[in-house]
Design a protein around this motif. Structure first.
Motif, PDB file in Angstrom:
ATOM      1  N   ASP A  37      -4.169  11.832   6.828  1.00 42.01           N
ATOM      2  CA  ASP A  37      -3.219  11.981   5.728  1.00 42.01           C
ATOM      3  C   ASP A  37      -2.364  10.730   5.609  1.00 42.01           C
ATOM      4  O   ASP A  37      -2.188   9.959   6.559  1.00 42.01           O
ATOM      5  CB  ASP A  37      -2.321  13.198   5.947  1.00 42.01           C
ATOM      6  N   ARG A  38      -1.796  10.576   4.439  1.00 39.82           N
ATOM      7  CA  ARG A  38      -0.933   9.429   4.138  1.00 39.82           C
ATOM      8  C   ARG A  38       0.354   9.944   3.518  1.00 39.82           C
ATOM      9  O   ARG A  38       0.329  10.760   2.591  1.00 39.82           O
ATOM     10  CB  ARG A  38      -1.665   8.465   3.204  1.00 39.82           C
ATOM     11  N   LEU A  39       1.501   9.474   4.029  1.00 37.03           N
ATOM     12  CA  LEU A  39       2.817   9.928   3.577  1.00 37.03           C
ATOM     13  C   LEU A  39       3.578   8.744   2.989  1.00 37.03           C
ATOM     14  O   LEU A  39       3.688   7.690   3.618  1.00 37.03           O
ATOM     15  CB  LEU A  39       3.607  10.527   4.744  1.00 37.03           C
ATOM     16  N   LEU A  40       4.118   8.940   1.780  1.00 36.64           N
ATOM     17  CA  LEU A  40       4.865   7.886   1.099  1.00 36.64           C
ATOM     18  C   LEU A  40       6.295   8.347   0.858  1.00 36.64           C
ATOM     19  O   LEU A  40       6.532   9.346   0.184  1.00 36.64           O
ATOM     20  CB  LEU A  40       4.206   7.530  -0.234  1.00 36.64           C
ATOM     21  N   LEU A  41       7.246   7.611   1.420  1.00 36.14           N
ATOM     22  CA  LEU A  41       8.668   7.807   1.163  1.00 36.14           C
ATOM     23  C   LEU A  41       9.126   6.670   0.251  1.00 36.14           C
ATOM     24  O   LEU A  41       8.779   5.500   0.504  1.00 36.14           O
ATOM     25  CB  LEU A  41       9.473   7.797   2.462  1.00 36.14           C
ATOM     26  N   TYR A  42       9.918   6.962  -0.757  1.00 34.94           N
ATOM     27  CA  TYR A  42      10.246   5.956  -1.776  1.00 34.94           C
ATOM     28  C   TYR A  42      11.595   6.275  -2.398  1.00 34.94           C
ATOM     29  O   TYR A  42      12.132   7.378  -2.267  1.00 34.94           O
ATOM     30  CB  TYR A  42       9.160   5.941  -2.857  1.00 34.94           C
ATOM     31  N   THR A  43      12.148   5.308  -3.106  1.00 33.12           N
ATOM     32  CA  THR A  43      13.387   5.504  -3.858  1.00 33.12           C
ATOM     33  C   THR A  43      13.063   5.709  -5.334  1.00 33.12           C
ATOM     34  O   THR A  43      11.935   5.474  -5.784  1.00 33.12           O
ATOM     35  CB  THR A  43      14.331   4.305  -3.687  1.00 33.12           C
ATOM     36  N   ASP A  44      14.055   6.133  -6.097  1.00 32.42           N
ATOM     37  CA  ASP A  44      13.792   6.508  -7.487  1.00 32.42           C
ATOM     38  C   ASP A  44      13.456   5.329  -8.387  1.00 32.42           C
ATOM     39  O   ASP A  44      13.014   5.517  -9.521  1.00 32.42           O
ATOM     40  CB  ASP A  44      14.970   7.293  -8.069  1.00 32.42           C
ATOM     41  N   GLY A  45      13.662   4.095  -7.887  1.00 35.99           N
ATOM     42  CA  GLY A  45      13.270   2.936  -8.687  1.00 35.99           C
ATOM     43  C   GLY A  45      11.786   2.891  -8.969  1.00 35.99           C
ATOM     44  O   GLY A  45      11.353   2.260  -9.934  1.00 35.99           O
ATOM     45  N   VAL A  46      10.974   3.585  -8.135  1.00 41.52           N
ATOM     46  CA  VAL A  46       9.521   3.609  -8.342  1.00 41.52           C
ATOM     47  C   VAL A  46       9.168   4.545  -9.490  1.00 41.52           C
ATOM     48  O   VAL A  46       8.503   4.156 -10.458  1.00 41.52           O
ATOM     49  CB  VAL A  46       8.797   4.051  -7.058  1.00 41.52           C
ATOM     50  N   ILE A  47       9.620   5.786  -9.395  1.00 45.65           N
ATOM     51  CA  ILE A  47       9.214   6.786 -10.395  1.00 45.65           C
ATOM     52  C   ILE A  47       9.973   6.646 -11.711  1.00 45.65           C
ATOM     53  O   ILE A  47       9.547   7.189 -12.734  1.00 45.65           O
ATOM     54  CB  ILE A  47       9.391   8.212  -9.844  1.00 45.65           C
TER      55      ILE A  47
END
Length: 365
Positions: free
Chosen positions: A285-295
């Motif tokens: 599995d692969r887990l992506l944590l990100y900030t709202d600047g991406v979406i």
């Protein structure tokens, strides 16, 4: 101020083409490119100078003043001031650009001190991180991330401080400092988040330069993830975009069962979550944590960046750094190179085999 040169040109036209044309307007037209050089830049100075020359020709023709010494002296003065204004404006623009680049370099260096790259291998995870600054001059953003291997498992955080500038950087430093300390001593993941919140509350106002106070931003969204030896990921989400889990080619957001407010807004809701939420996170599995600047990145048509689809399209074959670089290029293409907000991401792949001990070195594997 930028409209003043054009207002002067308009006033000259009114004077010259009305009974008030007995007023000498030569000095007024000369001021048009001179003022434009201060307020409009090289292109604006050129436009203002051409406009002033055109008005001078029109008024001289209308008043039958060709052949007089006054007309030619006006033209010469206007040309000299226009050339000098263009040169001055160009020099001012280059100096401002140099100052902006210098401030940007200092800002990036300061941010890199706070946000350090994560190790390539942490316990059962292969990890990568990425931080992108928005195209908004030298203003430093408030995105934060960190990944640490502890005796409780691998612990990661991503967050976004409201606002930009010095106060945002200070809030990032405060939150990360609390996280880096708490992850090694607090077994309860919720308590780790509370330690970050308490640190921000203590630093609501800190002394600034010359005795002034620099207020930290009002709130911070944050997500803390823990990957223990078991095939799960535990999450504590405080108002942050949910992480994406790529499992068998499908990207699924790990939504919290109970929405919680960002750090700093705890008083707005009663009954905060008392324990983390667990989700399956198995090998492969692969887990992506990100900030709202991406979406929240938009294209010219106002469409948001489709992160789940992009994640599914890239799959699990690229390594985390390669995946993040490809995702970076996809963001650049979507926004035509104009990111409106900072971006921070951590990508973690769950590997087969035994995890490394907390004291072990990083493995680039």
């Amino acid at each position: 101020m930028q409209c003043v040169p054009y207002l002067i040109a308009l006033a000259v036209l009114v004077i010259e083409f009305t009974p008030a044309h007995f007023i000498y307007t030569g000095p007024f037209l000369t001021a048009v490119p001179a003022l434009a050089a201060v307020t409009l830049g090289p292109k604006g100075t050129t436009v203002a100078a051409v406009l002033a020359l055109a008005i001078s020709v029109a008024t001289a023709t209308y008043n039958g003043a060709w052949g007089t010494l006054q007309v030619y002296s006006n033209f010469l003065a206007l040309i000299l001031v226009s050339v000098a204004g263009f040169i001055t404006s160009r020099a001012m623009q280059e100096r401002r650009q140099e100052e902006l680049e210098r401030v940007r370099r200092i800002a990036v260096a300061a941010q890199e001190v706070v946000l350090r790259p994560v190790p390539a291998r942490l316990g059962p995870l292969r990890v990568g991180s990425l931080c992108l600054a928005a195209g908004t001059g030298a203003r430093v953003g408030g995105d934060l991330y960190e990944a640490v291997q502890t005796r409780y498992g691998v612990r990661m955080i991503v967050g976004d401080v409201r606002g930009k500038g010095l106060s945002a950087v200070r809030a990032v430093a405060v939150a990360l400092g609390a996280f880096r300390e708490a992850v090694h001593y607090e077994e309860d993941l919720v308590e780790v988040m509370n330690r970050c919140s308490d640190a921000l509350r203590r630093e609501v106002a800190v002394p600034g330069a010359y005795g002034q106070e620099v207020l930290l931003e009002g709130f911070t969204t944050a997500l803390i993830a823990q990957v223990p030896d078991e095939s799960v990921v535990q999450l504590v989400n405080r108002g942050h975009p949910p992480p994406l889990l790529l499992h068998q080619g499908r990207a699924t957001p790990l939504m919290p069962s109970q929405p919680s407010p960002p750090l700093g807004l705890e008083d707005l809701i009663a009954g905060l979550p008392e324990k983390p939420e667990s989700h399956a996170f198995i090998a492969g599995d692969r887990l992506l944590l990100y900030t709202d600047g991406v979406i929240e990145a938009r294209n010219r048509d106002g469409e948001f960046f489709a992160l789940p689809e992009a994640m599914e399209g890239l799959g699990v074959s690229p390594t985390p750094p390669e995946f993040l670089e490809q995702l970076h290029q996809a963001l650049i293409r979507h926004t035509s190179g104009d990111l409106a907000d900072d971006v921070a991401m951590i990508l973690a792949d769950r590997l087969n085999g035994l995890p490394e001990s907390p004291s072990g070195g990083a493995d680039a594997g």
